[in-house]
Design a protein around this motif. Structure first.
Motif, mmCIF file in Angstrom:
data_model
loop_
_atom_site.group_PDB
_atom_site.id
_atom_site.type_symbol
_atom_site.label_atom_id
_atom_site.label_comp_id
_atom_site.label_asym_id
_atom_site.label_seq_id
_atom_site.Cartn_x
_atom_site.Cartn_y
_atom_site.Cartn_z
ATOM 1 N N THR A 153 0.835 -1.187 0.000
ATOM 2 C CA THR A 153 0.000 0.000 0.000
ATOM 3 C C THR A 153 0.876 1.246 0.000
ATOM 4 O OG1 THR A 153 -1.635 -1.209 1.281
ATOM 5 C CG2 THR A 153 -1.845 1.180 1.255
ATOM 6 N N HIS A 154 0.623 2.149 -0.927
ATOM 7 C CA HIS A 154 1.289 3.452 -0.872
ATOM 8 C C HIS A 154 0.219 4.527 -0.936
ATOM 9 C CE1 HIS A 154 1.038 3.569 -5.369
ATOM 10 N NE2 HIS A 154 1.289 2.285 -5.254
ATOM 11 N N GLY A 155 0.087 5.256 0.140
ATOM 12 C CA GLY A 155 -1.006 6.229 0.233
ATOM 13 C C GLY A 155 -2.325 5.471 0.213
ATOM 14 N N LEU A 156 -3.225 5.862 -0.689
ATOM 15 C CA LEU A 156 -4.497 5.163 -0.811
ATOM 16 C C LEU A 156 -4.462 4.174 -1.966
ATOM 17 C CD1 LEU A 156 -6.806 8.242 -0.237
ATOM 18 C CD2 LEU A 156 -6.534 6.303 1.308
ATOM 19 N N SER A 157 -3.292 4.051 -2.574
ATOM 20 C CA SER A 157 -3.164 3.178 -3.744
ATOM 21 C C SER A 157 -2.452 1.896 -3.353
ATOM 22 C CB SER A 157 -2.373 3.893 -4.837
ATOM 23 O OG SER A 157 -2.860 5.199 -5.009
ATOM 24 N N GLN A 158 -2.560 0.891 -4.213
ATOM 25 C CA GLN A 158 -1.922 -0.377 -3.898
ATOM 26 C C GLN A 158 -1.231 -0.968 -5.105
ATOM 27 O OE1 GLN A 158 -5.049 -2.767 -2.067
ATOM 28 N NE2 GLN A 158 -4.216 -2.242 -0.062
ATOM 29 N N LEU A 159 -0.076 -1.591 -4.833
ATOM 30 C CA LEU A 159 0.607 -2.404 -5.832
ATOM 31 C C LEU A 159 0.249 -3.845 -5.505
ATOM 32 C CD1 LEU A 159 2.689 -2.484 -8.138
ATOM 33 C CD2 LEU A 159 4.452 -2.703 -6.413
ATOM 34 N N TYR A 160 -0.257 -4.563 -6.496
ATOM 35 C CA TYR A 160 -0.834 -5.891 -6.277
ATOM 36 C C TYR A 160 -0.082 -6.894 -7.132
ATOM 37 C CZ TYR A 160 -4.755 -9.255 -5.940
ATOM 38 O OH TYR A 160 -5.556 -10.341 -5.698
ATOM 39 N N LEU A 161 0.367 -7.961 -6.517
ATOM 40 C CA LEU A 161 1.246 -8.896 -7.204
ATOM 41 C C LEU A 161 0.740 -10.316 -7.010
ATOM 42 C CD1 LEU A 161 3.870 -8.099 -8.583
ATOM 43 C CD2 LEU A 161 5.101 -8.766 -6.537
ATOM 44 N N SER A 162 0.535 -11.057 -8.108
ATOM 45 C CA SER A 162 0.213 -12.470 -7.903
ATOM 46 C C SER A 162 0.993 -13.319 -8.901
ATOM 47 C CB SER A 162 -1.291 -12.718 -7.986
ATOM 48 O OG SER A 162 -1.743 -12.564 -9.291
ATOM 49 N N LEU A 163 1.179 -14.586 -8.534
ATOM 50 C CA LEU A 163 2.028 -15.478 -9.324
ATOM 51 C C LEU A 163 1.202 -16.379 -10.214
ATOM 52 C CD1 LEU A 163 4.606 -16.767 -6.696
ATOM 53 C CD2 LEU A 163 4.871 -14.909 -8.339
ATOM 54 N N GLY A 164 1.751 -16.666 -11.397
ATOM 55 C CA GLY A 164 1.135 -17.640 -12.287
ATOM 56 C C GLY A 164 1.982 -18.889 -12.359
ATOM 57 N N ASP A 165 2.024 -19.472 -13.555
ATOM 58 C CA ASP A 165 2.731 -20.744 -13.703
ATOM 59 C C ASP A 165 4.237 -20.554 -13.787
ATOM 60 O OD1 ASP A 165 0.321 -22.239 -13.931
ATOM 61 O OD2 ASP A 165 0.079 -21.291 -15.885
ATOM 62 N N ALA A 166 4.936 -21.581 -13.347
ATOM 63 C CA ALA A 166 6.393 -21.580 -13.482
ATOM 64 C C ALA A 166 6.752 -21.967 -14.914
ATOM 65 C CB ALA A 166 7.001 -22.560 -12.494
ATOM 66 N N LYS A 167 7.796 -21.332 -15.439
ATOM 67 C CA LYS A 167 8.287 -21.688 -16.780
ATOM 68 C C LYS A 167 9.665 -22.323 -16.616
ATOM 69 C CE LYS A 167 4.897 -19.544 -18.907
ATOM 70 N NZ LYS A 167 3.987 -20.147 -19.865
ATOM 71 N N GLU A 168 10.290 -22.717 -17.753
ATOM 72 C CA GLU A 168 11.623 -23.330 -17.651
ATOM 73 C C GLU A 168 12.640 -22.317 -17.133
ATOM 74 O OE1 GLU A 168 10.824 -23.896 -21.624
ATOM 75 O OE2 GLU A 168 9.123 -24.757 -20.576
ATOM 76 N N GLY A 169 13.664 -22.818 -16.469
ATOM 77 C CA GLY A 169 14.776 -21.981 -16.054
ATOM 78 C C GLY A 169 14.452 -21.054 -14.900
ATOM 79 N N GLY A 170 13.555 -21.468 -14.028
ATOM 80 C CA GLY A 170 13.258 -20.661 -12.845
ATOM 81 C C GLY A 170 12.433 -19.431 -13.145
ATOM 82 N N ALA A 171 11.956 -19.297 -14.383
ATOM 83 C CA ALA A 171 11.124 -18.143 -14.717
ATOM 84 C C ALA A 171 9.695 -18.386 -14.232
ATOM 85 C CB ALA A 171 11.131 -17.915 -16.218
ATOM 86 N N ILE A 172 8.953 -17.316 -14.045
ATOM 87 C CA ILE A 172 7.578 -17.461 -13.581
ATOM 88 C C ILE A 172 6.716 -16.341 -14.164
ATOM 89 C CG2 ILE A 172 7.861 -16.100 -11.451
ATOM 90 C CD1 ILE A 172 6.183 -18.566 -10.199
ATOM 91 N N VAL A 173 5.434 -16.669 -14.403
ATOM 92 C CA VAL A 173 4.514 -15.642 -14.889
ATOM 93 C C VAL A 173 4.090 -14.782 -13.706
ATOM 94 C CG1 VAL A 173 2.315 -15.201 -15.989
ATOM 95 C CG2 VAL A 173 3.679 -17.142 -16.722
ATOM 96 N N VAL A 174 4.190 -13.476 -13.881
ATOM 97 C CA VAL A 174 3.848 -12.559 -12.803
ATOM 98 C C VAL A 174 2.773 -11.605 -13.292
ATOM 99 C CG1 VAL A 174 4.709 -10.711 -11.329
ATOM 100 C CG2 VAL A 174 6.167 -12.653 -11.856
ATOM 101 N N ARG A 175 1.789 -11.411 -12.461
ATOM 102 C CA ARG A 175 0.774 -10.427 -12.804
ATOM 103 C C ARG A 175 0.880 -9.299 -11.785
ATOM 104 N NH1 ARG A 175 -5.564 -11.944 -13.383
ATOM 105 N NH2 ARG A 175 -5.190 -12.293 -15.572
#
Lengths: 659, 149
Positions: free
Chosen positions: A589-611
């Protein structure tokens, strides 16, 4: 032993509820005060017995007593204590028991605090309340008994649905139920008034605090549910126009209308027949909501089990209560004497307009919610009615209402002067127009609608603040005098101000967070950095962790915003007992706003889908609801409602204007 | 204003607002609702870019292609016919091959389905109702398998 005691207490509660549903009513008809007085201790006893039963179930959950089918299906010995307790209402049987507990609580409250009510009205109200109690107690005992035993008792339970294992669930249903079920009091009062064939301004004054209480809890409950869905489901959405959400939103809309029409009735002795109808409608919508959620006609996170006998049973309750009360209404409503006259441009007129738009909006939500069910039953065609439908129907009906809100409390009773009110609101209007211009200039022409929406929000907020200031004659009289006037205003005036101001806050949050949201869906490898709306987000890698009843893969992120760094830890969890995965979002939360982070599927090489989302001013949506409920609380503390029994002389002396 | 005029004003305003509400509902019913279709039904349809469809069925075993970017592809089947679905975003937690799924979106001219939302089950004992019904009609569904609590 304790389980049997809980079961037995429930049966005993039913027996006493049967007494409460008939004897006081008969006493009222015979005008025998001794018989009527039976209602009070019986209502108290019913509450205690249902409370005992609820406590027994809770103990079974706390002790992880898997000899109860209900506990076995919804609990696990490794579950944290808070979720063992909240798990009591995280399932069909337990949540119905909570429903009945709150119903009994409200009738006990009327018995305890309704001392100022006329004897026969109170007895009738308590009897009507007990009809609902009887219906739902029979429902629980016949189809949804939480005390069903298992033999032999399993060693371990099946655990609670993981997405319900959240602090949000501990709070959301009780709040919502107090709201939902609290409207039963307004219903009982309405039916009692129809039975008695007598209704006056005093009736509205008795009903209003109960309605206000139910309404403020429902407001909080809906907001809590919305916030829970926002952070728990991992989609970043806060309202889906899901039928189950609509089921709680419809009583809220009708309840809001009822709050406003009861004012007209209390102050001007008008709109009586309509207010009675609204009281019946509001609780009918609560019952409909219970039916939709509990019957299994809808599938959602709220539909714990699909058992057709339950659906049919609740449908029966629904038909008897809604049908019965409407029939009573059709039969008896003419007996109620219509009240005073008023001009279309007046406080009463404004409140009628409020009611008109709220009920029309409520009707569109009802159509959108039920149409798919009806269509499927009639033609077999399956459709889904979602956000596009409601945006097109509900939205346009809300806009004129919101534009009119600041005018309402400033119009005089009986005959108002729209032009004079507009003159007083010029500061608010200028503030709104300047906001539109500034937002349109900053955001560009593509966001013209958003600019208008934010302007409307500012209009609401500034308009709400204007009213008490104008009444205190701030700027027209000596400063000290107007401050004294301001402090001397009745609490309900501040309640109105807060409620209407909060509406502006919520609207501001809705418009700003949906129009100016940034969204990025990216594949990130460890060490990679992305930018989103002024935040730098670095993916540091995945860590495996083990929790009490789950294991999780945590994505460790470093977010830097304005030189300040913070760690964000969205996760993918697997709950071991059910092998069920969930997504845990991370929110900064920053002020009245928010940064929102969620994870998706893992890909090869330790990569991951991020929303990743950045949602400006999103917190205002829920803060608005909290302030709205606070407004209700302030209004509830108004001396007029606390004192209770209205006497004509006292009414004149206080001279309170309310809206 | 006389009593009659007042009454007429109120009735006029109420009528106007209700007419607006009814008009809006009918307008929205026309094109804002999504129809539920199975892959077999979809195969017989002509693509219409303005028409939202809810496609329901099972995720075909071995059809999930997660790709290297954020777009995933999979096939939805009702065991008679199957259709390829593409979706950009994060699949729901309970999305699995061989399980029920509902994808909402638009049928493309090339016969594939472009989804903008994908719904899977809420928990392990739940199958989207529409999917269960559709499969039941085609006798591919066994009550005991999924709907027990």
């Amino acid at each position: 032993m304790l389980n049997e005691l809980g079961h037995y207490a429930l049966v005993l509660a039913l027996a006493l509820a049967l007494v409460q549903s008939t004897v006081p009513l008969a006493g009222a008809r015979m005008r025998d005060a001794r018989i009527m007085r039976i209602a009070d201790p019986v209502a108290g006893m019913v509450f205690l017995l249902v409370g005992l039963s609820f406590a027994a179930l809770m103990v079974a959950y706390v002790r992880s007593d898997f000899s109860l089918l209900n506990v076995f299906q919804n609990s696990h010995s490794a579950k944290p204590m808070i979720f063992k307790i909240s798990g009591v209402w995280g399932n069909h049987e337990g949540s119905m028991l909570l429903w009945v507990l709150i119903l009994a609580l409200f009738s006990a409250l009327v018995a305890a605090f309704g001392g100022a009510l006329p004897r026969s009205l109170k007895a009738t109200v308590l009897s009507v309340q007990a009809w609902v109690l009887v219906a739902f107690l029979v429902f629980i005992l016949a189809t949804s008994n939480p005390f069903v035993r298992l033999s032999p008792a399993p060693l371990e339970g099946q655990d609670l649905n993981p997405i319900l294992q959240d602090i949000g669930l501990a709070i959301h249903p009780p709040l919502l139920y107090v709201g939902y079920v609290g409207f039963s009091i307004a219903f009982s009062f309405a039916v009692a008034a129809l039975i008695e064939g007598r209704i006056d301004a005093a009736w509205a004054r008795w009903v209003r605090p109960w309605t206000l209480l139910a309404w403020l809890f429902l407001t909080l409950g809906i907001a809590m549910g919305s916030y829970w869905a926002y952070y728990e489901l991992g989609w970043g959405g806060w309202w889906f126009w899901d039928p189950v959400e609509n089921a709680s939103f419809m009583p809220w809309l009708a309840g809001t209308a009822l709050l406003h029409s009861a004012i007209v009735m209390e102050k001007r002795d008008a709109l009586k027949i309509w207010t009675i109808l609204l009281a019946i409608l509001t609780f009918s919508l609560s019952l409909l909501g219970t039916f939709l959620v509990r019957s299994g006609v809808l599938t959602s996170v709220h539909a714990f089990a699909t058992d057709p006998t339950r659906g049919v049973f609740i449908l029966g309750i629904l038909i008897v209560f809604i049908g019965g009360s409407f029939a009573l209404y059709a039969w008896r409503a003419q007996m109620l004497r219509p009240g005073g006259l008023f001009a279309p441009i007046s406080r009463e007129g404004a409140l009628v307009l409020n009611n008109l738009f709220l009920t029309a909006a409520c009707a569109t939500v009802l159509v959108g919610t039920l149409y798919p069910l009806v269509l499927e039953a009639l033609t077999g065609e399956k459709i889904s009615v979602g956000a596009p439908f409601f945006n097109l129907t509900f939205g346009p009906l809300m806009i004129p209402l919101l534009m009119a809100v600041p005018f309402g409390p400033m119009l005089a009773w009986k005959r108002g002067d729209l032009f004079a009110v507009a003159q007083r609101l010029w500061v608010a209007l200028v503030a709104a127009l300047v906001t539109v211009a500034v937002v349109a200039w900053l955001a560009g022409n593509t966001h013209l609608l958003a600019a208008l929406g934010i302007g409307l929000a500012v209009w609401l907020m500034a308009g709400a603040l204007t009213e008490p200031l104008v009444r205190a004659k701030v700027g027209r009289e000596a400063f000290g005098t107007s401050v004294r006037r301001l402090v001397g205003l009745p609490r309900s005036a501040f309640g109105t101000m807060l409620g209407h101001f909060a509406l502006g806050m919520t609207l501001f949050g809705i418009v700003a967070s949906s129009a100016f949201e940034s969204e990025r869906i990216v594949v990130m490898t460890p060490g990679e950095t992305i930018e989103i709306a002024g935040s730098r987000l670095t993916f540091e890698g995945m860590v495996a962790e083990i929790g009490p009843n789950y294991r999780q893969e945590v994505g460790v992120f470093r977010s830097v915003r304005g030189g300040r760094a913070a760690e964000m830890r969205p996760a993918k969890r697997i709950y071991t007992a059910r092998q069920m995965p969930t997504t845990e979002a991370a929110i900064r939360t920053h002020g009245l706003s928010q940064l929102y982070l969620s994870l998706g599927d893992a890909k090869e090489g330790g990569a991951i889908v991020v929303r990743a989302y950045d949602k400006p001013f999103v917190l205002l949506i829920w803060l608005g609801a909290v302030v709205m409920a606070l407004g209700g609380l302030v209004s509830l503390s108004d001396r007029r409602l606390r004192v209770g029994a209205p006497r004509p002389a006292a009414k004149r002396a206080s001279g309170a204007r309310t809206a | 204003m006389t009593r009659k005029q007042r009454r007429l004003t109120f009735i006029g305003v109420i009528g106007a607002v209700l007419a607006c509400a009814v008009g809006l509902v009918f307008a929205a019913m026309g094109d804002k609702v999504a129809f539920f279709k199975t892959p077999s039904e979809l195969a017989t349809m002509t693509p219409d870019p303005g028409k939202r469809i809810r496609l329901g069925g099972l995720v075909e075993d071995g059809s999930l292609d997660r790709g290297t970017d954020t777009t995933v592809r999979f096939r939805v089947t009702d065991l008679n016919d199957a259709v390829t679905v593409s979706y950009t975003g994060i699949l729901p937690d309970l999305f699995r091959e061989g399980q029920g799924v509902v994808a909402e979106g638009i049928l493309q001219p090339d016969g594939t389905f472009r989804a903008d939302s994908v719904l899977a089950r809420h928990d392990e004992s739940y199958m989207p109702k529409e999917v269960a019904d559709a499969l039941k009609e085609q006798n591919h569904y066994f009550e005991s398998e999924t709907l027990t609590q």
